[in-house]
Enzyme design. Structure first.
Site, PDB file in Angstrom:
ATOM      1  N   ASP A  80       0.838  -1.197   0.000  1.00  0.00           N
ATOM      2  CA  ASP A  80       0.000   0.000   0.000  1.00  0.00           C
ATOM      3  C   ASP A  80       0.877   1.252   0.000  1.00  0.00           C
ATOM      4  O   ASP A  80       1.722   1.406  -0.866  1.00  0.00           O
ATOM      5  CB  ASP A  80      -0.947  -0.073   1.212  1.00  0.00           C
ATOM      6  CG  ASP A  80      -2.009   1.002   1.226  1.00  0.00           C
ATOM      7  OD1 ASP A  80      -3.004   0.886   0.492  1.00  0.00           O
ATOM      8  OD2 ASP A  80      -1.833   1.986   1.975  1.00  0.00           O
ATOM      9  N   HIS A  84      -7.253  -6.803   0.840  1.00  0.00           N
ATOM     10  CA  HIS A  84      -6.172  -5.844   0.606  1.00  0.00           C
ATOM     11  C   HIS A  84      -4.916  -6.142   1.407  1.00  0.00           C
ATOM     12  O   HIS A  84      -3.807  -5.839   0.965  1.00  0.00           O
ATOM     13  CB  HIS A  84      -6.685  -4.444   0.965  1.00  0.00           C
ATOM     14  CG  HIS A  84      -5.654  -3.371   0.879  1.00  0.00           C
ATOM     15  ND1 HIS A  84      -4.970  -3.075  -0.278  1.00  0.00           N
ATOM     16  CD2 HIS A  84      -5.184  -2.503   1.831  1.00  0.00           C
ATOM     17  CE1 HIS A  84      -4.142  -2.063  -0.057  1.00  0.00           C
ATOM     18  NE2 HIS A  84      -4.246  -1.711   1.215  1.00  0.00           N
TER      19      HIS A  84
END
Length: 292
Positions: A105, A273
């Site tokens: 991320d 995620h």
């Protein structure tokens, strides 16, 4: 913080005026692991010990996140270019002139910038569930923008995002921790609580907003400049992302990453995620494969 990465010790080092908190463990070639939003270095807690069997693993909190200090008041201090320079200096301070880096991320964006701006320092690059700013903003249009609303909201001028989040940080950040996770048990209650405890701090909330403001007003421009110059990555690159299942992505991550690194290895994992927490064994195996 009370939770620790098993077998690792924690340290603090001042780098260019920024107090960095990090965990370190293992022995061997150096490997820097950078976490993402809205977490801390603990995102690597199930990955780092396995990698430490063959590597010296360094897991910092990003500037302003977790227990790391803020790098400065101006948004420019939160650009991925600035963060990359900070971590390059951290690795120099620890005695590592060349090192591998993996990031998830926001940490993936810092890792990407490290490999571009400090090519002579980085031996291998792994990026997890992220695209460069220029590519993600180009891809988001129509309904897909709804699911990435935080990219826009957090980048609004202060103090609006800070004040809205400050009304209930646990509800705001808990939304992402819960809705972005698909593997049951990947975020144990104790770890989730620790993330949310760090996110109660107004300084951390502000730093996160600054990070996203920098994403729009600095990172995007830096990426555009590099793309216009045709800059690419010459080191071995691994790009992994979550398998979207029946919901197609508005972009092809493999195509995007191969535009920056033509020889990149790409892989989709069946999870949400948080790849390092949801599929740690597969992440470890893929990173080991990259580093061989």
């Amino acid at each position: 913080m009370t939770t620790r990465i098993p077998g690792f010790t924690t340290r603090r080092v001042s780098v260019d005026g920024t107090e960095l908190h990090f965990a370190i463990g293992g022995k061997g070639p150096p490997l820097l692991l950078l976490h993402g939003f809205p977490q801390t270095h603990l995102t690597w807690r199930s990955v780092a010990p396995a990698l430490a069997e063959a590597y010296t693993v360094v897991c910092p909190d990003l500037p302003g996140y977790g227990d790391s200090g803020e790098p400065g008041e101006g948004v420019e201090h939160y650009s991925k270019r600035a963060m990359a320079a900070t971590f390059a200096e951290l690795m120099s301070t620890l005695g590592h002139q060349r090192f591998a880096v993996a990031g998830h991320d926001r940490g993936g964006l810092v890792a990407f910038r490290l490999a571009l701006d400090h090519a002579e320092r980085v031996t291998h690059l792994a990026v997890l569930d992220v695209l460069p700013a220029v590519d993600i903003f180009a891809a988001l249009a129509g309904p897909s923008g709804v699911f990435a609303f935080h990219l826009y909201f957090l980048a609004h001028p202060e103090p609006l995002p800070e004040r809205v989040i400050g009304a209930d940080p646990a509800a705001f950040f808990g939304h992402f921790l819960d809705s972005w996770t698909k593997v049951p048990g990947a975020l144990p209650d104790a770890v989730r609580a620790e993330y949310l405890q760090a996110l109660k701090s107004p300084s951390v909330v502000h730093a996160i907003c600054q990070d996203y403001r920098a994403g729009v007003f600095f990172d995007l421009e830096h990426d555009k400049e590099d793309k216009a110059l045709g800059r690419t990555l010459d080191v071995p690159v691994l790009a992994m992302w979550q398998d979207p299942g029946e919901t197609p992505l508005p972009f092809d991550p493999a195509v995007v990453w191969r535009s920056w690194a033509p020889g990149a290895t790409t892989k989709a994992l069946a999870c949400g995620h948080f790849l390092p927490e949801e599929r740690p064994e597969e992440v470890v195996a893929a990173v080991r494969g990259l580093l061989r």
